[in-house]
Design an enzyme around this catalytic site. Structure first.
Site, PDB file in Angstrom:
ATOM      1  CE  LYS A  35      -0.341  -0.288   5.050  1.00 33.97           C
ATOM      2  NZ  LYS A  35      -1.204  -0.718   6.163  1.00 33.97           N
ATOM      3  CE1 TYR A 253      14.064  31.030   7.312  1.00 33.10           C
ATOM      4  CE2 TYR A 253      14.212  28.710   6.702  1.00 33.10           C
ATOM      5  CZ  TYR A 253      14.044  30.041   6.351  1.00 33.10           C
ATOM      6  OH  TYR A 253      13.854  30.376   5.040  1.00 33.10           O
TER       7      TYR A 253
HETATM    8  C1  LIG Z   1      -0.432  -1.820   6.692  1.00 32.24           C
HETATM    9  C2  LIG Z   1      -1.052  -3.078   7.141  1.00 32.24           C
HETATM   10  C3  LIG Z   1      -0.252  -4.205   7.401  1.00 32.24           C
HETATM   11  C4  LIG Z   1       1.257  -4.164   7.365  1.00 32.24           C
HETATM   12  O1  LIG Z   1       1.728  -3.674   8.613  1.00 32.24           O
HETATM   13  P1  LIG Z   1       3.285  -3.540   8.937  1.00 32.24           P
HETATM   14  O2  LIG Z   1       3.308  -3.037  10.340  1.00 32.24           O
HETATM   15  O3  LIG Z   1       3.841  -2.547   7.976  1.00 32.24           O
HETATM   16  O4  LIG Z   1       3.872  -4.883   8.770  1.00 32.24           O
HETATM   17  C5  LIG Z   1      -0.890  -5.389   7.717  1.00 32.24           C
HETATM   18  N1  LIG Z   1      -2.248  -5.454   7.791  1.00 32.24           N
HETATM   19  C6  LIG Z   1      -3.038  -4.390   7.565  1.00 32.24           C
HETATM   20  C7  LIG Z   1      -4.516  -4.534   7.674  1.00 32.24           C
HETATM   21  C8  LIG Z   1      -2.479  -3.166   7.251  1.00 32.24           C
HETATM   22  O5  LIG Z   1      -3.263  -2.112   7.034  1.00 32.24           O
END
Ligand SMILES: *Cc1c(COP(=O)(O)O)cnc(C)c1O
Length: 355
Positions: A35, A253
């Site tokens: 994702k 800054y």
């Molecule tokens: C993003 C996600 C994962 C992966 O999680 P990580 O901590 O990056 O391994 C697994 N399951 C779901 C439902 C997620 O949204």
């Protein structure tokens, strides 16, 4: 000459990390969670790296799933938040894309939809995270309605843990299994942290994300290197300015850093508009010409400062913000965040190259 900042993506490292995750999963199959454009690494670069060995992909948008199908990936793909409209649902079914189903509205959409092919679904149960999912007691009813709809193929059950990287999964797992186990359906519960810490709960499908990108899911307990993971993204730049400070001179800054002795300061072509965290304080680790040093003062939009005092480095020296030689987890911890956020925040303007 172009601005020297660059993100190097190492597909071989992604493949190495995926194979390690799959080995950890024992007999379970492993979705590569890709994702958010593969956590900022580039969906297709990562997918290609595991084309011949991946069990499947997990992501959010049907459009991203279709990009994988268009690129010839025939493996299972699952939409972790399910479908958002009937169009998505029809497209998913027609392209053998599976879907989570987590609420009454999705269930109704599915009951009413006209599909070209049965849809494989993962009933998502809320066992304590309180984000998405049906309350566990509804599983028998949801299952009965899905079966009665005649719209589904394989039905599985999933949940997501709130504290797999901390206090543990026992309570959520017990709530899940109380209803899921009697169904005999395939189960999916483990993210990276759960996969690494609780090998008894890998079940049928695991869902590793961050570990595939070489980030530790629990950096306060075990570093990525200790886990055998390799960094996939290296954010690199160069020193584009050098200033010699007298004691009492300030940097950046707000003049938030003041030299307490003569110092040599390097200006790096990387700022928050490149995705570097603005909240990284003085002292955040950074690699210059292979030597570890620290950032100084506030991060600007396009630049940040680092301490070159006593280092073999100067104008044009190479800088690693994170990646090979400078764990993203260390930078993230110093900035009060997690490597996930650093990777996902990589800005559009940063050129990405493979290898
Ligand atoms: C993003 C996600 C994962 C992966 O999680 P990580 O901590 O990056 O391994 C697994 N399951 C779901 C439902 C997620 O949204």
């Amino acid at each position: 000459m172009t601005r020297p900042i660059l993100a190097r993506i190492e597909p071989a490292a992604f493949r190495h990390n995926y194979l390690l995750a799959r080995q950890q999963a024992g007999g379970a199959r492993a979705w590569a969670v890709v994702k958010a454009n593969a956590y900022g690494h580039g969906l297709l670069s990562c997918a290609e790296a595991v084309r011949d060995c991946v069990d499947g992909f997990a992501l959010l948008e049907i459009g991203e799933a279709m990009r994988l199908r268009a690129a010839g990936f025939t493996q299972p793909i699952v939409l972790l938040e399910g479908f958002f409209a009937e169009d998505d649902l029809r497209l998913a079914a027609a392209n053998a894309i599976s879907s989570a189903i987590h609420c009454e509205e999705q269930l109704r959409l599915l009951e009413l939809a006209e599909l070209e092919a049965p849809l494989d679904v993962f009933i998502k149960l809320n066992t304590g995270m309180n984000r998405l999912g049906f309350v566990p007691e509804r599983l028998p009813e949801v299952l009965a309605r899905l079966r009665a709809s005649g719209k589904t193929g394989q039905i599985s059950v999933m949940t997501h843990f709130a504290c797999a990287d901390g206090t543990g999964i026992d309570e959520q797992l017990a709530r899940f299994n109380a209803v899921a186990e009697p169904t005999g359906l395939p189960r999916s519960v483990a993210n990276s942290a759960a996969l690494l810490r609780y090998p008894h709960a890998t079940y049928d499908w695991v869902r590793p994300g961050i570990m595939l990108y070489g980030g530790s899911p629990m950096p306060d307990m075990q570093s990525a290197a200790d886990l055998g993971l390799r960094p996939v993204m290296t954010l690199a730049s160069r020193i584009i300015g050098v200033q010699n400070l007298r004691s009492g001179d300030c940097v950046g800054y707000g003049a938030s850093f003041t030299a307490d002795r003569p110092m040599r300061v390097g200006t790096v072509a990387c700022g928050y508009a490149d995705g570097y965290p603005r909240h990284a304080p003085t002292g955040t680790p950074i690699l210059v010409n292979g030597q570890r040093t620290r950032t100084l003062g506030r991060v600007s939009m396009d630049m940040l400062a680092c301490d070159l005092t006593g280092l073999d480095a100067g104008l044009g020296s190479s800088v690693t913000l994170w990646g090979e030689g400078m764990p993203a987890d260390e930078v993230a911890t110093a900035a009060g965040t997690v490597s996930y956020e650093l990777f996902c925040a990589l800005a559009q303007r940063v050129p990405v190259v493979e290898g």
